[in-house]
Design an enzyme around this catalytic site. Sequence first.
Site, PDB file in Angstrom:
ATOM      1  N   THR A 136      22.231  94.095  44.638  1.00 36.92           N
ATOM      2  CA  THR A 136      21.026  94.181  45.246  1.00 36.92           C
ATOM      3  C   THR A 136      20.579  95.638  45.036  1.00 36.92           C
ATOM      4  OG1 THR A 136      21.520  92.546  46.868  1.00 36.92           O
ATOM      5  CG2 THR A 136      20.093  94.227  47.462  1.00 36.92           C
ATOM      6  N   GLY A 187      25.038  94.491  50.721  1.00 43.08           N
ATOM      7  CA  GLY A 187      26.347  93.923  51.306  1.00 43.08           C
ATOM      8  C   GLY A 187      26.324  92.627  51.584  1.00 43.08           C
TER       9      GLY A 187
HETATM   10  N1  ASP Z   1      22.649  91.741  51.251  1.00 41.92           N
HETATM   11  C1  ASP Z   1      22.273  90.644  50.260  1.00 41.92           C
HETATM   12  C2  ASP Z   1      22.292  89.545  50.806  1.00 41.92           C
HETATM   13  O1  ASP Z   1      23.313  89.070  51.632  1.00 41.92           O
HETATM   14  C3  ASP Z   1      23.095  90.806  49.221  1.00 41.92           C
HETATM   15  C4  ASP Z   1      23.746  92.195  48.467  1.00 41.92           C
HETATM   16  O2  ASP Z   1      23.481  93.122  49.128  1.00 41.92           O
HETATM   17  O3  ASP Z   1      24.309  92.084  47.508  1.00 41.92           O
HETATM   18  O4  ASP Z   1      21.591  88.603  50.393  1.00 41.92           O
END
Ligand code: ASP
Length: 257
Positions: A136, A187
């Site tokens: 992300t 996350g």
């Molecule tokens: N926070 C994002 C989600 O849960 C994923 C990530 O940060 O990698 O969609």
Amino acid sequence: MEVLTRGGRALDSVVEAIVVLEDDPRLNAGTGSRMRIDGRIQMDAALMNWDREAGSVAAIEEVKNPIRVAYDVLKTPHILLVGPDAIAFARSKGHARYDPSTPDSRRHLEESLEKIRNGRLPRYARKWKGVALHDTVGAVARDRRGHFATGSSTGGLAFMLPGRVGDSPIVGAGLYAGPRGAVSVTGIGEEIIKQVLSKFVYDRIADGLSPQAAADRGLALFPQDVPIGILALTSRGWGESCNRDMAFFASSARRTF
Ligand code: ASP
């Protein structure tokens, strides 16, 4: 940095930084986003400005730059548009139809489906809270006027039901900005939402903590097996905290200002 050095707004610099990251097929945002278990790509993106104006989209499909659609939402009276109506809104604003899938995103899906078929799922995936990659993207910025902005963009997690929305487009969870600073996090979205993580970190900044101490306090809310990354920016500098290897870029913006 180009936007900021020519005196542009923090908000515009965050949009342009995230567009660069969305267009990089190696990252899980925009082009190259992860697929849902049905093979569709649904993306989330959000922006928030120092004056607490915000715009976001969730489960949006077939656009090239979800962050630019989030910017268009910011200019409306609303904060969050979702699903097919978010796509219709994007088309009405001139965002052309675009397929963000790549050979890698298809390969990741095949790997996930194979793991589901074998039943050889890691603990986190059995709970539908897992993530194989944390790519992300997020950006925080402060402009010459001392105004802050933040943004985030994601294709979500490795194992996801269609329609699932994580923290990234949720103000207070995936991002938060105000007159005292800007925060963007990454996350496992479900865990981040439960802690309202970005607002937690922002509040510590407002209490007077340094951005690094505030980010560290945020990270300490989570057990080690929940991957988390935090970016925090204030007028005193920036802080980064994570419990996995993550890529951060800290610019020399302070010199410019
Ligand atoms: N926070 C994002 C989600 O849960 C994923 C990530 O940060 O990698 O969609």
